[in-house]
Design an enzyme around this catalytic site. Structure first.
Site, PDB file in Angstrom:
ATOM      1  N   CYS A 103      14.522   1.079  11.039  1.00  0.00           N
ATOM      2  CA  CYS A 103      14.954   0.890   9.647  1.00  0.00           C
ATOM      3  C   CYS A 103      16.178   1.727   9.294  1.00  0.00           C
ATOM      4  CB  CYS A 103      13.810   1.200   8.691  1.00  0.00           C
ATOM      5  SG  CYS A 103      12.377   0.180   9.029  1.00  0.00           S
TER       6      CYS A 103
ATOM      7  N   HIS B 233      16.229   1.812   1.734  1.00  0.00           N
ATOM      8  CA  HIS B 233      15.541   0.933   2.669  1.00  0.00           C
ATOM      9  C   HIS B 233      14.345   0.276   1.979  1.00  0.00           C
ATOM     10  CE1 HIS B 233      13.700  -0.871   6.005  1.00  0.00           C
ATOM     11  NE2 HIS B 233      12.624  -0.137   5.893  1.00  0.00           N
TER      12      HIS B 233
ATOM     13  N   ASN C 226      10.308  -6.552   4.359  1.00  0.00           N
ATOM     14  CA  ASN C 226      10.967  -5.441   5.065  1.00  0.00           C
ATOM     15  C   ASN C 226      11.643  -6.007   6.316  1.00  0.00           C
ATOM     16  OD1 ASN C 226      11.700  -3.248   6.612  1.00  0.00           O
ATOM     17  ND2 ASN C 226       9.760  -2.157   6.372  1.00  0.00           N
TER      18      ASN C 226
HETATM   19  N1  COA Z   1      -4.601  -7.601   2.582  1.00  0.00           N
HETATM   20  C1  COA Z   1      -5.723  -7.183   1.999  1.00  0.00           C
HETATM   21  N2  COA Z   1      -6.246  -5.967   2.231  1.00  0.00           N
HETATM   22  C2  COA Z   1      -5.606  -5.166   3.064  1.00  0.00           C
HETATM   23  C3  COA Z   1      -4.418  -5.543   3.704  1.00  0.00           C
HETATM   24  C4  COA Z   1      -3.920  -6.824   3.434  1.00  0.00           C
HETATM   25  N3  COA Z   1      -2.787  -7.292   3.979  1.00  0.00           N
HETATM   26  N4  COA Z   1      -4.003  -4.529   4.474  1.00  0.00           N
HETATM   27  C5  COA Z   1      -4.894  -3.541   4.337  1.00  0.00           C
HETATM   28  N5  COA Z   1      -5.869  -3.934   3.486  1.00  0.00           N
HETATM   29  C6  COA Z   1      -7.041  -3.176   3.037  1.00  0.00           C
HETATM   30  C7  COA Z   1      -7.435  -2.093   4.005  1.00  0.00           C
HETATM   31  O1  COA Z   1      -8.250  -2.616   5.028  1.00  0.00           O
HETATM   32  C8  COA Z   1      -8.170  -1.156   3.097  1.00  0.00           C
HETATM   33  O2  COA Z   1      -9.473  -1.630   2.914  1.00  0.00           O
HETATM   34  P1  COA Z   1     -10.725  -0.620   2.783  1.00  0.00           P
HETATM   35  O3  COA Z   1     -10.420   0.231   1.572  1.00  0.00           O
HETATM   36  O4  COA Z   1     -11.875  -1.524   2.626  1.00  0.00           O
HETATM   37  O5  COA Z   1     -10.713   0.182   4.049  1.00  0.00           O
HETATM   38  C9  COA Z   1      -7.445  -1.275   1.762  1.00  0.00           C
HETATM   39  O6  COA Z   1      -6.696  -2.507   1.830  1.00  0.00           O
HETATM   40  C10 COA Z   1      -6.495  -0.154   1.484  1.00  0.00           C
HETATM   41  O7  COA Z   1      -5.708   0.053   2.645  1.00  0.00           O
HETATM   42  P2  COA Z   1      -4.627   1.160   2.707  1.00  0.00           P
HETATM   43  O8  COA Z   1      -3.987   1.158   4.060  1.00  0.00           O
HETATM   44  O9  COA Z   1      -5.176   2.430   2.192  1.00  0.00           O
HETATM   45  O10 COA Z   1      -3.588   0.564   1.630  1.00  0.00           O
HETATM   46  P3  COA Z   1      -2.326   1.260   1.031  1.00  0.00           P
HETATM   47  O11 COA Z   1      -2.448   1.330  -0.412  1.00  0.00           O
HETATM   48  O12 COA Z   1      -1.956   2.507   1.774  1.00  0.00           O
HETATM   49  O13 COA Z   1      -1.197   0.175   1.341  1.00  0.00           O
HETATM   50  C11 COA Z   1       0.568  -0.319   2.889  1.00  0.00           C
HETATM   51  C12 COA Z   1      -0.939  -0.201   2.674  1.00  0.00           C
HETATM   52  C13 COA Z   1       0.811  -0.706   4.325  1.00  0.00           C
HETATM   53  C14 COA Z   1       1.109  -1.385   1.969  1.00  0.00           C
HETATM   54  C15 COA Z   1       1.226   1.032   2.516  1.00  0.00           C
HETATM   55  O14 COA Z   1       0.516   2.113   3.113  1.00  0.00           O
HETATM   56  C16 COA Z   1       2.640   1.117   2.959  1.00  0.00           C
HETATM   57  O15 COA Z   1       3.480   0.417   2.455  1.00  0.00           O
HETATM   58  N6  COA Z   1       2.930   2.049   3.860  1.00  0.00           N
HETATM   59  C17 COA Z   1       4.281   2.219   4.359  1.00  0.00           C
HETATM   60  C18 COA Z   1       4.635   1.055   5.205  1.00  0.00           C
HETATM   61  C19 COA Z   1       6.047   1.064   5.565  1.00  0.00           C
HETATM   62  O16 COA Z   1       6.855   1.339   4.755  1.00  0.00           O
HETATM   63  N7  COA Z   1       6.347   0.784   6.803  1.00  0.00           N
HETATM   64  C20 COA Z   1       7.652   0.656   7.283  1.00  0.00           C
HETATM   65  C21 COA Z   1       8.416   1.876   7.202  1.00  0.00           C
HETATM   66  S1  COA Z   1      10.005   1.555   7.591  1.00  0.00           S
END
Ligand code: COA
Length: 336
Positions: free
Chosen positions: A113, A263, A293
């Site tokens: 990224c 980003h 993204n």
């Molecule tokens: N649809 C539905 N539920 C989902 C899911 C999806 N696509 N992905 C994860 N979940 C669920 C998980 O299983 C979890 O369930 P549980 O509470 O029963 O265990 C719940 O949603 C919460 O998951 P969590 O990982 O804590 O969610 P979050 O609020 O942290 O959001 C991201 C997840 C990935 C959106 C977030 O962490 C994020 O954006 N992180 C950075 C990612 C990023 O920027 N990556 C690239 C960097 S360049």
């Protein structure tokens, strides 16, 4: 003073737009969850017969037209991509062949990224030292073919997408430092101790005797893995930090920057970054809602999008900042 400036911009996304609703059918997810947790509504996916260099070519051609240069003026290509057409050689050489520029050297930048900002810094150094005069820099990805499209991969697969953004970086003689278009500063960072927090483990040479075996696919090692919360917390700290560093190096304050491009990893990350820098929403341009993204493509694609909307204008002071796999983080300040 000899400097580098952005002479033209181009962008391209493949025609197929994929709405969250379509992902509901394959990933055990919902439109509501994706929108609430990431801000994404649609993203674009490339067709099966399209490779990364095809998207790069489309963006590059638009940037060449926007810069008003002849193709033959390009004396170097820098391709920032983590998803090249093939493992070897790098994707830049396929782009070079498609453009029809034999003899022109290319670099591959694989800082995920942060790749476009790393590439911008590289282009800036080559131009400032007088080695090159006109560099084509492309940030481009086809992520859709690297994702685990089963419910196991849902947290990652809803986020990443395909696209390309290109810039023509040209040598310029700066007469008025306060008004002329040129790159004022670039700042690059990395911390490899976090390499395994956002990565695709296989294929690879560190996995035993064989670089690739069928079990790697079964175990999901060939897909992108992400410690999502860890990535989130680092992104919201490092992107503002490095943006401030780039401003300090450019001898400018945040308040002087007309428009910011961060980003596009998650809308909530961008909101946190804006809040910690004290920025009003109109001072940044978000595109994650419609493009997802697109890794190395997000910043140039965002600039091209803002240009088309009339939001990015000549004479503006611009701040860009990125964070990604590695971990890597980088920023730049330039007058457009
Ligand atoms: N649809 C539905 N539920 C989902 C899911 C999806 N696509 N992905 C994860 N979940 C669920 C998980 O299983 C979890 O369930 P549980 O509470 O029963 O265990 C719940 O949603 C919460 O998951 P969590 O990982 O804590 O969610 P979050 O609020 O942290 O959001 C991201 C997840 C990935 C959106 C977030 O962490 C994020 O954006 N992180 C950075 C990612 C990023 O920027 N990556 C690239 C960097 S360049």
């Amino acid at each position: 003073m000899l400097a580098a400036h952005i002479a033209g911009l181009g962008g391209y996304v493949p025609p197929r737009a994929v709405h969250n609703k379509e992902l509901e059918k394959i990933l055990d997810t919902t439109d509501e969850w994706i929108q609430q947790r990431t801000g994404i509504v649609t993203r674009h996916w490339a067709a099966p017969d399209v490779g990364t260099s095809d998207l790069a070519l489309e963006a590059a051609q638009r940037a060449i037209v926007d810069a008003g240069i002849a193709l033959t003026e390009i004396d170097m290509i820098i391709m920032a991509s983590s998803t090249p057409d093939h493992d070897i050689p790098g994707g830049g050489c396929f782009l070079q062949a498609k453009l029809g520029l034999p003899g022109v050297p290319y670099f591959e930048v694989k800082q995920a990224c942060s790749g476009f900002v790393y590439g911008l810094s590289l282009a800036d150094q080559f131009i400032k030292t007088g080695h090159k005069k006109c560099i084509l820099l492309v940030g481009v990805e086809i992520q859709s073919k690297l994702l685990d499209m089963t419910p196991r991969g849902r947290a990652v697969s809803v986020i990443f997408a395909d696209g390309a953004g290109a810039a023509i970086i040209k040598a310029t003689e700066v007469k008025d430092k306060a008004k002329d278009s040129y790159i004022h500063s670039t700042v690059l960072h990395a911390d490899g101790s976090f390499a395994k927090e956002l990565w695709i483990p296989a294929p690879g040479t560190a996995l035993g005797a064989a670089r690739i075996i069928p079990k790697m696919e079964e175990d999901g090692l060939v897909y992108l893995h992400m410690n999502a919360r860890h990535v989130f917390s680092h992104a919201v700290t490092k992107m503002p930090e490095v943006m401030k560093e780039a401003c300090a190096l450019a001898n400018t304050g945040l308040e002087q920057i007309d428009l910011f491009f961060f980003h596009q990893a998650n809308l909530r990350i961008s909101d946190h970054v804006a809040e910690s820098l004290g920025l009003k929403p109109e001072r940044m341009h978000n595109t994650i809602q419609k493009y997802g993204n697109t890794t190395a493509a997000t910043i140039p694609l965002g600039m091209w999008d803002a240009l088309k909307e009339g939001k990015l204008k000549r004479g503006q002071l611009i701040g860009i900042s990125a964070f990604g796999a590695g971990f890597t983080w980088a920023a730049a300040v330039f007058r457009y």
